[in-house]
Design a protein around this motif. Structure first.
Motif, PDB file in Angstrom:
ATOM      1  N   PRO A  32      -9.210  46.486   6.152  1.00 18.82           N
ATOM      2  CA  PRO A  32      -9.883  45.747   4.891  1.00 18.82           C
ATOM      3  C   PRO A  32     -11.303  44.810   4.728  1.00 18.82           C
ATOM      4  O   PRO A  32     -11.675  44.323   6.275  1.00 18.82           O
ATOM      5  N   ALA A  34     -13.288  41.465   4.259  1.00 13.96           N
ATOM      6  CA  ALA A  34     -12.644  40.079   3.439  1.00 13.96           C
ATOM      7  C   ALA A  34     -13.422  39.720   2.251  1.00 13.96           C
ATOM      8  O   ALA A  34     -14.811  39.128   2.168  1.00 13.96           O
ATOM      9  N   THR A  36     -14.320  38.648  -1.982  1.00 15.34           N
ATOM     10  CA  THR A  36     -12.571  37.885  -3.408  1.00 15.34           C
ATOM     11  C   THR A  36     -11.765  39.640  -3.760  1.00 15.34           C
ATOM     12  O   THR A  36     -11.306  39.233  -4.642  1.00 15.34           O
ATOM     13  N   GLU A  37     -12.905  40.252  -3.699  1.00 19.02           N
ATOM     14  CA  GLU A  37     -12.740  41.547  -3.993  1.00 19.02           C
ATOM     15  C   GLU A  37     -12.205  42.551  -3.139  1.00 19.02           C
ATOM     16  O   GLU A  37     -12.249  42.794  -2.276  1.00 19.02           O
ATOM     17  N   GLU A  38     -11.009  43.091  -3.366  1.00 21.13           N
ATOM     18  CA  GLU A  38     -10.227  44.047  -2.086  1.00 21.13           C
ATOM     19  C   GLU A  38     -10.777  45.658  -2.271  1.00 21.13           C
ATOM     20  O   GLU A  38     -10.666  46.263  -3.515  1.00 21.13           O
ATOM     21  N   THR A  39     -11.850  44.997  -0.942  1.00 17.95           N
ATOM     22  CA  THR A  39     -12.327  47.180  -1.514  1.00 17.95           C
ATOM     23  C   THR A  39     -11.979  46.994   1.015  1.00 17.95           C
ATOM     24  O   THR A  39     -11.490  46.217   1.348  1.00 17.95           O
ATOM     25  N   SER A  40     -12.303  48.311   0.888  1.00 27.48           N
ATOM     26  CA  SER A  40     -12.173  48.907   2.661  1.00 27.48           C
ATOM     27  C   SER A  40     -13.110  49.233   2.823  1.00 27.48           C
ATOM     28  O   SER A  40     -14.260  50.431   2.157  1.00 27.48           O
ATOM     29  N   SER A  90      -5.008  38.313  10.379  1.00 27.51           N
ATOM     30  CA  SER A  90      -4.083  39.534   9.224  1.00 27.51           C
ATOM     31  C   SER A  90      -4.251  38.952   8.402  1.00 27.51           C
ATOM     32  O   SER A  90      -4.424  39.121   6.491  1.00 27.51           O
ATOM     33  N   LYS A  92      -6.744  37.239   5.293  1.00 25.26           N
ATOM     34  CA  LYS A  92      -7.916  37.159   4.553  1.00 25.26           C
ATOM     35  C   LYS A  92      -8.816  35.854   4.427  1.00 25.26           C
ATOM     36  O   LYS A  92      -9.487  35.590   4.666  1.00 25.26           O
ATOM     37  N   GLU A  93      -7.788  35.028   4.330  1.00 25.27           N
ATOM     38  CA  GLU A  93      -8.438  33.520   4.098  1.00 25.27           C
ATOM     39  C   GLU A  93      -8.486  32.560   4.963  1.00 25.27           C
ATOM     40  O   GLU A  93      -9.988  32.017   4.871  1.00 25.27           O
ATOM     41  N   ASN A 111      -7.874  42.156  10.341  1.00 23.60           N
ATOM     42  CA  ASN A 111      -6.589  42.572   9.983  1.00 23.60           C
ATOM     43  C   ASN A 111      -6.921  44.132  10.962  1.00 23.60           C
ATOM     44  O   ASN A 111      -6.703  45.673  10.204  1.00 23.60           O
TER      45      ASN A 111
END
Length: 160
Positions: A32, A34, A36-40, A90, A92-93, A111
């Motif tokens: 993943p 890091a 604001t939007e979940e991307t991989s 793990s 993200k913040e 992660n």
């Protein structure tokens, strides 16, 4: 005959003393990003491009000292090579806080602890350089003040 045998034995002993690169399979990661939007991020998306990946932790002072070298490599080789920081965290913040505090411009993944373990990472920072076919060609363990120059030299060879 004895000289030839002696020379052959010495050559074998010398070869045994040279530390080879760790046996790492071709790079095949999906982690993943890091953001604001979940991307991989997926290493397969960068076929034909070298990849420099730095395994690190948000708590690691030596990792943070390596960030300017990563940013310089990322900027200098944009479009020619992929440069990423892969944080073991793990959370993200925690990674986003490092990005903000150090104005990190390089793509940051998180992660990555399990992926690092599978690739033989035993300490941070641990930086690995993969060629265009995603085979390991160089690894750095720990921080060095000349990382930026080393990254530039190695990436220049791979992007010709």
């Amino acid at each position: 005959m004895k000289k030839i045998l002696f020379t052959a034995v010495l050559a074998c002993l010398a070869a045994a003393c040279i530390a080879p690169l760790p046996q790492v399979p071709k790079l095949n990661l999906s982690l993943p990003v890091a953001a604001t939007e979940e991307t991989s991020w997926n290493s397969a998306d960068y076929k034909g491009k070298p990849i420099l990946i730095a395994f690190m932790g948000s708590w690691c002072p030596w990792c943070k000292r390596s960030l300017p070298a990563l940013d310089a490599a990322s900027a200098a080789f944009a479009g020619k090579a992929e440069v990423v920081g892969a944080f073991a965290d793990s959370d993200k913040e925690a990674v986003l806080a490092v990005i903000k505090q150090h104005n990190m411009q390089t793509k940051a993944l998180y992660n990555a602890r399990q992926a690092g373990t599978e690739m033989g990472v035993q300490g941070f920072p641990h930086i690995m350089l993969f060629d265009k076919k995603h085979r390991l060609v160089r690894a750095w363990n720990g921080y060095s003040p000349d990382l930026e120059a080393q990254f530039k030299e190695e990436l220049t060879k791979l992007t010709k």
